[in-house]
Design a protein around this motif. Structure first.
Motif, PDB file in Angstrom:
ATOM      1  N   TRP A 208       0.738  -1.169  -0.016  1.00 26.58           N
ATOM      2  CA  TRP A 208       0.111   0.103  -0.048  1.00 26.58           C
ATOM      3  C   TRP A 208       0.712   1.311  -0.035  1.00 26.58           C
ATOM      4  CZ3 TRP A 208      -3.297   2.689   4.344  1.00 26.58           C
ATOM      5  CH2 TRP A 208      -4.213   3.211   3.632  1.00 26.58           C
TER       6      TRP A 208
ATOM      7  N   PHE B  77       2.184   3.827   4.863  1.00 26.27           N
ATOM      8  CA  PHE B  77       1.277   4.665   4.396  1.00 26.27           C
ATOM      9  C   PHE B  77       0.655   5.712   5.193  1.00 26.27           C
ATOM     10  CE2 PHE B  77      -2.344   6.554   1.771  1.00 26.27           C
ATOM     11  CZ  PHE B  77      -1.595   7.105   0.698  1.00 26.27           C
ATOM     12  N   ALA B  78       1.183   6.753   5.696  1.00 26.75           N
ATOM     13  CA  ALA B  78       0.715   7.870   6.679  1.00 26.75           C
ATOM     14  C   ALA B  78       0.041   8.871   6.154  1.00 26.75           C
ATOM     15  CB  ALA B  78       1.941   8.337   7.352  1.00 26.75           C
ATOM     16  N   LEU B  79      -1.499   8.725   6.364  1.00 24.78           N
ATOM     17  CA  LEU B  79      -2.275   9.771   6.013  1.00 24.78           C
ATOM     18  C   LEU B  79      -2.788  10.547   7.049  1.00 24.78           C
ATOM     19  CD1 LEU B  79      -5.543   9.229   5.672  1.00 24.78           C
ATOM     20  CD2 LEU B  79      -4.573   7.505   4.389  1.00 24.78           C
TER      21      LEU B  79
ATOM     22  N   CYS C 203     -10.749  11.068   8.854  1.00 24.19           N
ATOM     23  CA  CYS C 203     -11.404  10.960   7.688  1.00 24.19           C
ATOM     24  C   CYS C 203     -11.298  12.270   6.999  1.00 24.19           C
ATOM     25  CB  CYS C 203     -12.980  10.945   8.462  1.00 24.19           C
ATOM     26  SG  CYS C 203     -13.187   9.434   9.203  1.00 24.19           S
TER      27      CYS C 203
ATOM     28  N   CYS D 161      -0.479  10.316  12.627  1.00 27.03           N
ATOM     29  CA  CYS D 161      -0.614   9.442  13.778  1.00 27.03           C
ATOM     30  C   CYS D 161      -1.365   8.160  13.470  1.00 27.03           C
ATOM     31  CB  CYS D 161      -1.420  10.138  14.686  1.00 27.03           C
ATOM     32  SG  CYS D 161      -3.214  10.629  14.290  1.00 27.03           S
ATOM     33  N   LEU D 162      -1.290   7.152  14.206  1.00 25.95           N
ATOM     34  CA  LEU D 162      -1.862   5.827  13.980  1.00 25.95           C
ATOM     35  C   LEU D 162      -1.852   5.045  12.636  1.00 25.95           C
ATOM     36  CD1 LEU D 162      -5.635   7.314  15.129  1.00 25.95           C
ATOM     37  CD2 LEU D 162      -4.228   5.374  16.333  1.00 25.95           C
ATOM     38  N   ALA D 163      -0.757   5.416  12.067  1.00 25.78           N
ATOM     39  CA  ALA D 163      -0.657   4.584  10.734  1.00 25.78           C
ATOM     40  C   ALA D 163      -0.275   3.295  11.040  1.00 25.78           C
ATOM     41  CB  ALA D 163       0.212   5.538   9.625  1.00 25.78           C
ATOM     42  N   SER D 164      -0.631   2.387  10.427  1.00 25.36           N
ATOM     43  CA  SER D 164      -0.076   0.942  10.669  1.00 25.36           C
ATOM     44  C   SER D 164       1.374   1.083  10.143  1.00 25.36           C
ATOM     45  CB  SER D 164      -0.581  -0.099   9.660  1.00 25.36           C
ATOM     46  OG  SER D 164      -2.261  -0.183  10.064  1.00 25.36           O
TER      47      SER D 164
ATOM     48  N   MET E 290      -5.920  -5.811  17.495  1.00 27.13           N
ATOM     49  CA  MET E 290      -4.965  -5.502  16.387  1.00 27.13           C
ATOM     50  C   MET E 290      -3.432  -5.383  17.043  1.00 27.13           C
ATOM     51  SD  MET E 290      -6.394  -5.053  13.350  1.00 27.13           S
ATOM     52  CE  MET E 290      -7.977  -4.493  12.642  1.00 27.13           C
TER      53      MET E 290
ATOM     54  N   ASN F 268       1.069   1.087  15.812  1.00 29.10           N
ATOM     55  CA  ASN F 268       0.946   2.426  15.368  1.00 29.10           C
ATOM     56  C   ASN F 268       1.209   3.332  16.658  1.00 29.10           C
ATOM     57  OD1 ASN F 268      -1.501   0.378  15.879  1.00 29.10           O
ATOM     58  ND2 ASN F 268      -2.289   1.460  13.801  1.00 29.10           N
TER      59      ASN F 268
ATOM     60  N   GLU G 103     -12.003  -2.753  15.242  1.00 31.25           N
ATOM     61  CA  GLU G 103     -11.166  -1.757  14.662  1.00 31.25           C
ATOM     62  C   GLU G 103     -11.379  -1.477  13.118  1.00 31.25           C
ATOM     63  OE1 GLU G 103      -9.620   0.727  15.504  1.00 31.25           O
ATOM     64  OE2 GLU G 103      -8.720   1.394  13.682  1.00 31.25           O
TER      65      GLU G 103
ATOM     66  N   LEU H 163     -13.555   1.096  12.142  1.00 34.15           N
ATOM     67  CA  LEU H 163     -13.187   2.330  12.438  1.00 34.15           C
ATOM     68  C   LEU H 163     -12.104   3.157  11.533  1.00 34.15           C
ATOM     69  CD1 LEU H 163     -12.773   1.773  16.486  1.00 34.15           C
ATOM     70  CD2 LEU H 163     -14.894   2.450  15.076  1.00 34.15           C
TER      71      LEU H 163
ATOM     72  N   GLY I 220     -11.772   5.714   6.801  1.00 34.10           N
ATOM     73  CA  GLY I 220     -12.990   6.467   6.709  1.00 34.10           C
ATOM     74  C   GLY I 220     -13.962   6.027   7.814  1.00 34.10           C
ATOM     75  N   GLY I 221     -14.059   5.032   8.350  1.00 37.50           N
ATOM     76  CA  GLY I 221     -15.002   4.587   9.260  1.00 37.50           C
ATOM     77  C   GLY I 221     -16.213   4.277   8.718  1.00 37.50           C
TER      78      GLY I 221
ATOM     79  N   LEU J  75     -21.398   8.015   3.471  1.00 35.76           N
ATOM     80  CA  LEU J  75     -21.490   9.028   2.632  1.00 35.76           C
ATOM     81  C   LEU J  75     -20.950   8.755   1.495  1.00 35.76           C
ATOM     82  CD1 LEU J  75     -20.281  12.147   5.023  1.00 35.76           C
ATOM     83  CD2 LEU J  75     -22.545  11.700   3.853  1.00 35.76           C
TER      84      LEU J  75
HETATM   85  C1  LIG Z   1      -5.188  -0.482  13.688  1.00 30.40           C
HETATM   86  C2  LIG Z   1      -5.200   0.702  12.922  1.00 30.40           C
HETATM   87  C3  LIG Z   1      -4.540   0.904  11.773  1.00 30.40           C
HETATM   88  C4  LIG Z   1      -4.621   2.010  11.314  1.00 30.40           C
HETATM   89  N1  LIG Z   1      -3.980   2.216   9.980  1.00 30.40           N
HETATM   90  C5  LIG Z   1      -3.857   3.427   9.248  1.00 30.40           C
HETATM   91  C6  LIG Z   1      -2.804   3.519   8.378  1.00 30.40           C
HETATM   92  O1  LIG Z   1      -2.129   2.581   7.841  1.00 30.40           O
HETATM   93  N2  LIG Z   1      -2.478   4.644   7.799  1.00 30.40           N
HETATM   94  C7  LIG Z   1      -3.250   5.871   8.113  1.00 30.40           C
HETATM   95  O2  LIG Z   1      -2.983   7.051   7.744  1.00 30.40           O
HETATM   96  N3  LIG Z   1      -4.177   5.924   9.189  1.00 30.40           N
HETATM   97  C8  LIG Z   1      -4.380   4.386   9.905  1.00 30.40           C
HETATM   98  N4  LIG Z   1      -5.151   4.425  10.895  1.00 30.40           N
HETATM   99  C9  LIG Z   1      -6.001   5.593  11.465  1.00 30.40           C
HETATM  100  C10 LIG Z   1      -7.506   5.421  10.891  1.00 30.40           C
HETATM  101  O3  LIG Z   1      -7.442   5.211   9.494  1.00 30.40           O
HETATM  102  C11 LIG Z   1      -8.058   6.562  11.482  1.00 30.40           C
HETATM  103  O4  LIG Z   1      -8.279   6.537  12.798  1.00 30.40           O
HETATM  104  C12 LIG Z   1      -9.477   6.681  11.054  1.00 30.40           C
HETATM  105  O5  LIG Z   1      -9.570   6.984   9.247  1.00 30.40           O
HETATM  106  C13 LIG Z   1     -10.451   7.801  11.461  1.00 30.40           C
HETATM  107  O6  LIG Z   1      -9.920   8.898  11.645  1.00 30.40           O
HETATM  108  P1  LIG Z   1      -9.927   9.436  13.141  1.00 30.40           P
HETATM  109  O7  LIG Z   1      -9.732   8.230  14.280  1.00 30.40           O
HETATM  110  O8  LIG Z   1      -9.261  10.731  13.437  1.00 30.40           O
HETATM  111  O9  LIG Z   1     -11.694   9.729  13.233  1.00 30.40           O
HETATM  112  P2  LIG Z   1     -12.331  11.296  12.928  1.00 30.40           P
HETATM  113  O10 LIG Z   1     -11.810  11.544  11.503  1.00 30.40           O
HETATM  114  O11 LIG Z   1     -12.223  12.187  14.073  1.00 30.40           O
HETATM  115  O12 LIG Z   1     -13.735  10.799  12.826  1.00 30.40           O
HETATM  116  C14 LIG Z   1     -14.601  10.439  13.895  1.00 30.40           C
HETATM  117  C15 LIG Z   1     -15.986  10.063  13.717  1.00 30.40           C
HETATM  118  O13 LIG Z   1     -16.724  10.904  12.687  1.00 30.40           O
HETATM  119  C16 LIG Z   1     -17.176  10.179  11.683  1.00 30.40           C
HETATM  120  N5  LIG Z   1     -17.151  11.128  10.364  1.00 30.40           N
HETATM  121  C17 LIG Z   1     -15.970  11.510   9.902  1.00 30.40           C
HETATM  122  N6  LIG Z   1     -16.278  12.439   8.653  1.00 30.40           N
HETATM  123  C18 LIG Z   1     -17.531  12.467   8.845  1.00 30.40           C
HETATM  124  C19 LIG Z   1     -18.331  13.102   7.991  1.00 30.40           C
HETATM  125  N7  LIG Z   1     -17.865  13.866   6.898  1.00 30.40           N
HETATM  126  N8  LIG Z   1     -19.678  13.020   7.967  1.00 30.40           N
HETATM  127  C20 LIG Z   1     -20.281  12.533   9.227  1.00 30.40           C
HETATM  128  N9  LIG Z   1     -19.303  11.642   9.925  1.00 30.40           N
HETATM  129  C21 LIG Z   1     -17.906  11.605   9.666  1.00 30.40           C
HETATM  130  C22 LIG Z   1     -16.374   9.128  11.612  1.00 30.40           C
HETATM  131  O14 LIG Z   1     -17.040   8.059  10.606  1.00 30.40           O
HETATM  132  C23 LIG Z   1     -16.272   8.804  13.012  1.00 30.40           C
HETATM  133  O15 LIG Z   1     -17.347   8.109  13.495  1.00 30.40           O
HETATM  134  C24 LIG Z   1      -5.448   3.292  11.642  1.00 30.40           C
HETATM  135  C25 LIG Z   1      -5.903   3.027  12.940  1.00 30.40           C
HETATM  136  C26 LIG Z   1      -5.768   1.869  13.689  1.00 30.40           C
HETATM  137  C27 LIG Z   1      -6.393   1.990  15.029  1.00 30.40           C
END
Ligand SMILES: Cc1cc2nc3c(=O)[nH]c(=O)nc-3n(C[C@H](O)[C@H](O)[C@H](O)COP(=O)(O)OP(=O)(O)OC[C@H]3O[C@@H](n4cnc5c(N)ncnc54)[C@H](O)[C@@H]3O)c2cc1C
Length: 411
Positions: free
Chosen positions: A103, A134-136, A143, A173-176, A222, A227, A392, A395, A398-399, A405
């Motif tokens: 990835w 891959f750190a986004l 999201c 943060c949190l990137a795998s 996980m 992370n 997880e 979550l 994009g969650g 959406l």
């Molecule tokens: C095991 C694990 C592996 C991961 N791997 C990676 C990785 O490889 N690379 C990386 O970059 N990150 C990674 N992450 C991070 C993960 O992708 C993010 O935590 C996730 O995208 C959600 O971001 P956030 O936690 O900041 O939640 P937020 O963006 O704060 O979202 C919080 C809530 O709001 C909702 N929400 C968000 N946007 C909207 C909207 N427009 N309308 C309505 N609701 C919305 C969400 O669905 C969620 O319920 C990982 C996390 C974990 C725990």
């Protein structure tokens, strides 16, 4: 094409994918299942790294790299999604930690970025375990960075050109695989006001001056994936380490989100499949009220609902994989770019595949635990680990809400 012999994989897959899927199935049975219960206590990751080294031996690490670097040039989503489902059946986090390396490199490979490939591919096509990230995600919101309606304007990690080098500042943060990788693809912007034109995918080798990490997050599950915070303080990389350039990086980023969400559906179904196999065995052997649990109609219906969920989710994500392969995006995105309508269509359908598969995995692991009574809650009965890991899946990337959406705004 053949219908695979495994009775629970009711899906048509090409012969070479079936070959890889069967090899990985055997690997999971022999190398992961016997030690699976120890993985959560493997703080030093010696066991996890040994398993991942075994997967490296099977060619998973080098599979996507071009032949000329010693890779296999495999860019088929059908092959990739089904392979990672198999690994996830053993351990979802090992599948994720392994899958994040291709990835990380997908944008450079699809853009044929020779500077990046010359620097990293020989190392990653070797026999030794290497790791990519891959750190986004950023602390302000994960999201928003993936949300196409934000157009990259919320990215706070900034890359500025200074002569022949990019200078990167920001916090991911949190990137795998963070904190343990030899290569990072960092999602930056050259200027948030530029929107998509500003999105820049920067390759950063580690170690490098200015890059440091926070402590590993202590997660509910996980645990085979790591992370942590990534701090970039005036990190310098050569100008050529940007994946492709203005506009093109945004397309590659969108495609990575499509691939990531589609592949994540496979991770979830791997976990659901693993949990289902455990509960089927348990409910066959355990007798209540004079007969096996699975023969009581109320319980049989719960098992049937699990099968319905797993099979339909798998069929949907595999259909998505076929569609992506058929669209030949991986062959053309580097030269012709990514058609916006196609991008919207696939982001919608990849989100559908992921959101549905995630919900199925959470339902299956939850119901499996119910059918096993309190034994389901015990670590040694395996299902509780699938249950923690699956949550997880709903979550990340994009969650559940952004995923929904993205489905509906392009349906
Ligand atoms: C095991 C694990 C592996 C991961 N791997 C990676 C990785 O490889 N690379 C990386 O970059 N990150 C990674 N992450 C991070 C993960 O992708 C993010 O935590 C996730 O995208 C959600 O971001 P956030 O936690 O900041 O939640 P937020 O963006 O704060 O979202 C919080 C809530 O709001 C909702 N929400 C968000 N946007 C909207 C909207 N427009 N309308 C309505 N609701 C919305 C969400 O669905 C969620 O319920 C990982 C996390 C974990 C725990």
């Amino acid at each position: 094409m053949e219908i695979i012999g495994r009775k629970y994989l009711d899906v048509l897959i090409p012969e070479e994918a079936a070959f890889m899927q069967q090899a990985l199935h055997a690997f999971v049975d022999n190398e992961i299942m016997p030690v699976r219960q120890k993985i959560d206590y493997d703080d030093e990751h010696k066991l996890v790294d040994k398993i991942r080294q075994g997967l490296t031996g099977l060619g998973i690490q080098r599979a996507m790299f071009p032949d000329k670097y010693g890779g296999m040039g495999i860019t088929s989503m059908v092959l990739s999604f089904i392979a990672f489902e198999e690994i996830a059946r053993g351990d979802v986090a090992i599948a994720i930690a392994t899958g994040c390396t291709p990835w990380c490199f997908a944008p450079a490979i699809l853009a044929s970025n020779e500077a990046v490939l010359d620097r990293f591919a020989p190392q990653f096509c070797g026999d030794e375990l290497q790791t990519g990230c891959f750190a986004l995600t950023e602390p302000a919101s994960g999201c928003d960075i993936e949300n196409p309606e934000m157009h990259g304007r919320t990215i706070k990690t900034i890359a500025k050109l200074d002569g022949d080098e990019w200078v990167i500042n920001g916090n991911k943060c949190l990137a795998s695989n963070s904190g343990v990788s030899q290569a990072y693809c960092v999602v930056c912007t050259t200027d948030p006001n530029l929107g998509e034109e500003g999105i820049a995918l920067m390759y950063v080798p580690y170690p490098v001056e200015g890059m440091s990490f926070g402590k590993f997050e202590d997660k509910a599950g996980m645990r085979a994936d790591r992370n942590c915070d990534i701090f970039l303080d005036n990190v310098r990389v050569p100008k050529e380490y940007r994946a492709a350039g203005p506009g093109k990086d945004a397309e590659l980023f969108t495609f990575n989100c499509i691939m990531g969400r589609g592949g994540a559906a496979g991770f979830s179904i791997g976990a659901a499949q693993g949990a289902f196999e455990k509960v089927l065995e348990y409910t066959t052997d355990r007798i209540v009220a004079g007969k096996p649990i699975r023969e009581h109609s109320v319980c049989a219906c719960m098992l049937a609902d699990m099968v319905i969920g797993i099979e339909t989710a798998r069929a949907y994500y595999m259909n998505l994989a076929y569609m992506i392969d058929e669209a030949r995006i991986v062959d053309t995105i580097g030269s012709k770019g990514l058609d916006p309508q196609l991008a919207n269509f696939f982001l919608s359908r990849a989100s559908l595949a992921k959101v549905y598969a995630d919900d199925v995995a959470v339902m299956v692991t939850n119901k499996a635990m119910e059918l096993m009574g309190s034994y389901g809650y015990l670590h040694e009965y395996d299902v509780e680990k699938y249950w923690r890991d699956s949550k997880e899946c709903q979550l990340y990337e994009g969650g559940a809400q952004l995923g929904r959406l993205d489905i509906i705004r392009n349906y």
